[in-house]
Design an enzyme around this catalytic site. Structure first.
Site, PDB file in Angstrom:
ATOM      1  CG  HIS A 165      -1.672  -1.238   1.463  1.00 31.27           C
ATOM      2  ND1 HIS A 165      -2.923  -1.489   0.965  1.00 31.27           N
ATOM      3  CD2 HIS A 165      -1.312  -2.354   2.146  1.00 31.27           C
ATOM      4  CE1 HIS A 165      -3.310  -2.703   1.351  1.00 31.27           C
ATOM      5  NE2 HIS A 165      -2.348  -3.252   2.052  1.00 31.27           N
ATOM      6  CB  SER A 210      13.982  23.018 -14.005  1.00 33.22           C
ATOM      7  OG  SER A 210      13.234  24.209 -14.027  1.00 33.22           O
ATOM      8  CE  LYS A 237      11.980  20.250 -10.807  1.00 31.30           C
ATOM      9  NZ  LYS A 237      10.627  20.001 -10.354  1.00 31.30           N
ATOM     10  CD  GLU A 256       8.982  12.944 -15.085  1.00 28.80           C
ATOM     11  OE1 GLU A 256      10.105  13.462 -15.258  1.00 28.80           O
ATOM     12  OE2 GLU A 256       7.958  13.600 -14.903  1.00 28.80           O
TER      13      GLU A 256
END
Ligand code: ARG
Length: 482
Positions: A157, A278, A284, A291
């Site tokens: 979970h 970024s 970043k 992704e």
């Protein structure tokens, strides 16, 4: 001007829109190798069965080899008016060798031709994908061996559940990928029957030898029903189904990489090669490759859905609807191939933050189950009762604002008098993972055995399990408690 391949009964050529909707050359040109191989096998068979003279066969084969070289060198001009790869190749052959080219299409049709070409293409692609799956597995196994003793939180979970080893987690994906390769190879087995010679739909009156062409093209046998042969697209559907499941696995792994590489988790660092910065936030490091792998399942499963819908309700035999099989399939198989390559790169390059993983593994009372197991094994308390007692221990720790290892022996005795100081040994995450030596369990010793087994399978060379490092607890099935 009407089409020179099939326009005998037509007074005019097609409308421009007709040409646009009808043509597949824009995408099926990538079947050129398979198309030419199929034609060479067919021409050879035609001459060996006496349907074509040897002289015609020789000029056809030589001409086709020239066409192949032209396409490979990039000097070939594809024509939309010639619809597809089959007619583009044949038309060029006619320009090169003249009338003999017209005899190549004896005893076949574009319907069996396209089914043959596409099967050959899918077969080649499966072979490449399986090699790529194995490369990713090997990258994972290599890391798993290095990280066999690295302890991380195991989740259910997405809540901290029990400590596991990072190597064990990586090997979970090796198992999934093993099944993926199996599914692809399974599809390949069923695919490997030759449609060539089924002709348009009914077979042919010429005395052809379909076993011969099947063999020349590396098929196991010819298909047994001509109607089925020209209208079957199971082979691509099955491959897309296998590809979708594989992409789903990659997506799950990619998602974990995204989570693990976040500042909040900090379990791994992806290399500069597979992250981006970024333009506005200088701190970043975005896991873009992960992704995108996470997302590719969308297009791959989309292709499967799309083709199932195209095929649904189609009457036998060939219908032009089936031309819609290629673009989505090419895109899906390309996407899977790229995802596998990206994952292999990321796995090879990532660094594990072992300290961070270990610290996180001991959070969230992760060794509570080990306490319950200790109560069962050392005090002979039934598991259900042990579970209840452990729940009280966890509640006490929570109340005191400490982890389980911060509880004193008095704390334990306050909950249950029977507990003694040996309990402390089972509270460490090292003892917890080392104890899980049941077959398939997370213990470092198991991980090393499994890693060696996979290395042997994947490389074809025998591999012995690497020995455990000395400093770690060896854990003999009882959490190090004697
Ligand atoms: N380009 C077609 C396809 O991909 C080839 C088969 C065409 N057959 C036909 N009878 N028009 O499906």
């Amino acid at each position: 001007m009407s089409n020179k391949m099939w326009g005998g009964r037509f007074a005019t050529g097609p409308d421009a829109i007709m040409e646009e909707i009808n043509a597949s050359i824009g995408f099926d040109q990538r079947l050129f190798r398979q198309d030419i191989a199929g034609s060479i096998a067919h021409a050879t068979m035609l001459s060996e069965t006496g349907i074509l003279t040897q002289q015609d066969r020789d000029s056809i084969v030589a001409g086709l080899s020239d066409v192949l070289a032209e396409i490979e060198s990039g000097s070939f001009t594809f024509s939309r008016a010639l619809e597809d790869i089959h007619m583009n190749v044949e038309s060029r052959l006619r320009e090169k060798i003249g009338d003999a080219a017209g005899r190549l299409h004896t005893a076949r049709s574009r319907n069996d031709q396209v089914a043959t070409d596409f099967k050959l293409y899918v077969r080649d692609t499966i072979d490449t994908l399986v090699v790529q799956v194995h490369a990713l597995q090997l990258a994972l196994v290599t890391r798993a061996e290095e990280e066999a003793e690295t302890i991380m939180p195991g989740f259910t979970h997405l809540q901290s559940a029990q400590p596991v080893t990072f190597g064990h987690h990586l090997l979970a994906y090796v198992e999934m990928l093993g099944r993926d390769a199996g599914r692809l190879l399974d599809a390949r087995k069923r695919l490997n029957e030759s449609p060539l010679g089924s002709a348009a739909l009914a077979g042919t009156p010429y005395p052809i030898d379909r076993h011969m062409t099947a063999e020349k093209l590396g098929f196991d046998r010819p298909t047994a029903n001509s109607l089925d042969a020209v209208s079957d697209r199971d082979f691509i559907l099955e491959t897309l189904a296998a590809a979708s499941i594989c992409a789903m696995h990659l997506s799950r792994f990619a998602e974990e990489m995204v989570i693990w590489s976040s500042a909040q988790f900090g379990f791994i660092r992806l290399s500069d090669k597979f992250t981006t910065g970024s333009s506005i936030m200088p701190q970043k490091r975005n896991p873009d490759a992960a992704e995108l792998v996470r997302a590719k399942i969308g297009r791959i499963l989309g292709a499967l859905t799309s083709l199932l819908v195209v095929m649904k309700g189609l009457p036998l035999a060939y219908s032009k609807d089936m031309q819609e099989d290629k673009e989505v399939a090419f895109d899906a198989l390309d996407s899977l191939s790229l995802s596998l390559a990206a994952m292999t790169g990321m796995v090879g390059d990532l660094t594990a933050n072992r300290e961070r993983m270990r610290a996180s593994a001991s959070a969230g009372f992760s060794t509570a189950t080990d306490i319950a197991d200790w109560l069962v094994r050392q005090l002979n308390i039934p598991f259900r009762d042990a579970h209840h007692i452990t729940g009280q221990i966890v509640a006490l720790a929570e109340q005191k604002g400490t982890g389980l290892e911060g509880l004193t022996i008095e704390d334990f005795k306050f909950i249950d008098q029977r507990i003694d100081s040996r309990i402390h040994k089972v509270l460490t995450v090292e003892a917890s993972v080392a104890a899980r030596q049941s077959y398939g369990g997370t213990a470092p010793a198991n991980v090393l055995v499994q890693a060696a087994r996979w290395k042997t399978l994947l490389t074809g060379q025998p591999h012995e399990p690497r020995p455990l490092s000395k400093k770690k607890s060896s854990g003999h099935g009882d959490g190090g408690v004697e």
